[in-house]
Enzyme design. Structure first.
Site, PDB file in Angstrom:
ATOM      1  CD  GLU A 128      -5.982   1.144   4.859  1.00  0.00           C
ATOM      2  OE1 GLU A 128      -5.571   1.510   3.753  1.00  0.00           O
ATOM      3  OE2 GLU A 128      -6.103  -0.049   5.174  1.00  0.00           O
ATOM      4  CB  SER A 179      -8.911  -1.005   3.750  1.00  0.00           C
ATOM      5  OG  SER A 179      -8.493  -2.061   2.930  1.00  0.00           O
ATOM      6  CG  ASP A 223      -2.000  -1.055   1.148  1.00  0.00           C
ATOM      7  OD1 ASP A 223      -1.709  -2.128   0.588  1.00  0.00           O
ATOM      8  OD2 ASP A 223      -3.108  -0.844   1.660  1.00  0.00           O
TER       9      ASP A 223
END
Length: 553
Positions: A443, A469, A121
């Site tokens: 998140e 997310s 990510d």
């Protein structure tokens, strides 16, 4: 003259050469380009467990093409493992740490070119930011997505497990079914199998021209991924020879292409944090309102998990990013004259790349929706904007009004959802989770998964100044700006206030009169944070909050 000649050539470089000889360099290698390979290999992130194989393949490719490969590391956090506890506060800030440390290594050791090997990510955007800052020939090859899991003849992924926790809490599934689900959801190494943040950013790296075709979609366990890595190693030598830099590829028009593909794929809302930050390093300003303008023109062609039943491996088989670009080109929605790391234009890369499976990539004339997968909303609750993954929202929730249930943090909200205190029609508000307020902008996958798993996904919305997310689905609206910690309107919401959400019209309103909002503002006091020492504390003090993401001053 090569960049690395400053440490390899001439009498003054004798001390540096002595250290290179200590590494085992030969005199022949002193004459060749020095290629830094930024390897994000580690043994805690599933998406990075296999990067040693990618690293070795890249090294072979560089050597085959006449370069000298030199590996150095980059860190990476697994957002899934960091989810739901204090560790998530450290996830987003690693993007800056990755960019800073890579810049430091590449400037201290003057490489002639770089091959970036990320997969997850914050690792992908962090390395893209570093590439933009350094502006030396660079190419990316990711580790690739994992395959989807299978349970009871149905394919599942990491997000399935998150929702299964709530389903177990409500008695819908047994403890044994939850155990089987958690063991089968992530069957291989690789980035999580849906169109979550990691895969979103790997696909958009390809669109930006920084990764070879297939970079975003070839599964981690395929031999084709190894071949791709070898080709990337060979290709960096061509980029070095021709002097092609990231600034030649990541242009303003390339970012517009990336936004268009973002909308067509229905990427993670985190792309709205990362693309502006990468563009900033390129000297390009991206206003989030651009997203709505592009979304109005670009159809949503894919419903990949969590929005649908297809996975990134299916996107690969259906033609991958070249097929998506080819379809958008039919509508005149992308610039095809842009140079890419293939040393060919977008037009040349996508020529003849037709859709191979129209159930995975819809034709332009038959999209899932006429507008794109992400929407930016504005209103008195979010004057500077907030973001929702429109393609993952149920039709009946595109317009919603309900009473606010207010929580100052993720844990309190999650407890209320599991305890059954959230009712159909409610709007869950989670605040003090922004870049400064968290700090770290956690998140909120667990609360949204709990809502979905409790059967409330078609009747309850969630709003936060944190983020979501890529695995999130439902009416989850994040990145609310200004955040609560700096006195944004989300800090002034009270229990029972009516909130109105209109995604098609890009509006979000707190239905409280202006005089009352002013009164609440006058009574608002900054919330004291219990900050740990070290980088996170410095981050919270210096971060600039905004819907474009967390960018250190």
């Amino acid at each position: 003259m090569m960049r690395s000649d400053r440490i390899k050539q001439g009498d003054k470089a004798a001390p540096q050469r002595s250290l290179l000889y200590a590494l085992g360099f030969t005199e022949e290698e002193m004459e060749r380009p020095l290629i830094g390979i930024v390897s994000s290999k580690n043994e805690i992130v599933p998406g990075h467990r296999n990067l040693d194989k990618i690293e070795e393949a890249v090294k072979q490719g560089v050597a085959l093409a006449g370069g000298v490969p030199v590996v150095f590391p980059a860190i990476a956090v697994c957002d899934g493992i960091a989810m739901g506890h204090e560790g998530m506060k450290y996830s987003l800030v690693t993007r800056e740490l990755i960019a800073d440390s890579t810049e430091a290594m590449a400037e201290a050791h003057p490489f002639d070119g770089l091959v970036m090997i990320p997969n997850c990510d914050k690792n992908v955007p962090g390395l893209l930011m570093a590439a933009a800052r350094l502006n030396i020939p660079s190419i990316f090859v990711s580790g690739g997505p994992m395959l989807a899991g299978t349970m009871k003849k149905k394919r599942i992924s990491y997000s399935t497990v998150s929702e299964a926790v709530s389903r177990h809490q409500t008695g819908e599934i047994t403890a044994e079914e939850l155990r089987v689900c958690e063991q089968k959801a992530c069957p291989t190494c690789g980035s999580c199998s849906g169109m979550f943040t990691a895969n979103s950013m790997n696909c958009l790296t390809e669109v930006l021209g920084m990764g070879l075709p297939g970079n975003g979609t070839i599964p981690a366990v395929y031999s084709e991924r190894i071949r791709l890595a070898k080709r990337a190693g060979m290709q960096i030598m061509k980029l070095v020879k021709k002097g092609i830099r990231p600034s030649d590829l990541m242009t303003e028009k390339a970012f517009e292409n990336a936004l268009a593909v973002d909308m067509a794929l229905g990427c993670s809302t985190n792309s709205m944090l990362h693309l502006p930050a990468i563009a900033h390093e390129c000297g390009i300003r991206m206003d989030l309102t651009m997203a709505n303008a592009i979304s109005e023109k670009v159809p949503n062609l894919c419903h990949l998990a969590p929005a649908g039943e297809s996975y990134v491996e299916d996107l690969n088989e259906a033609g991958g990013i070249p097929a998506v670009l080819h379809e958008l080109d039919k509508l005149g929605l992308i610039r095809t004259d842009l140079l890419t790391c293939t040393l060919k234009t977008v037009a040349e890369n996508i020529k003849g790349k037709e859709i191979r499976d129209k159930t995975v990539i819809r034709p332009a004339e038959d999209p899932y929706s006429r507008t794109g997968g992400i929407a930016v909303l504005k209103g008195n609750l979010a004057p500077e904007g907030c973001v929702v993954k429109r393609s993952a929202v149920a039709e009946e929730m595109l317009c919603h009004s309900g009473r606010a249930r207010v929580f100052d943090g993720e844990e309190a909200a999650l407890e209320a959802i599991y305890a059954g205190r959230i009712e159909p029609g409610d709007v869950v508000v989670i605040r003090y989770e922004g870049p400064k307020g968290g700090p770290g902008m956690r998140e909120m996958l667990n609360p949204t998964s709990a809502i979905m798993g409790s059967g409330l996904g078609d009747s309850v919305a969630l709003i936060t100044d944190g983020r979501f997310s890529g695995a999130t689905r439902g009416a989850a609206i994040g990145h609310v700006s200004p955040e609560a910690a700096v006195g944004g309107p989300i800090a002034l919401v009270e229990e029972g206030d009516l909130i109105e959400i209109n995604i098609p019209d890009h509006k979000i309103q707190l239905l409280v009169d202006e005089e009352e909002i002013k009164n609440r503002k006058s009574r608002w006091q900054p919330r004291q944070q219990k900050l740990k020492n070290g980088y996170l504390k410095r981050y919270a003090r210096s971060v600039t909050s905004g819907s474009t993401g967390a960018i250190l001053e």
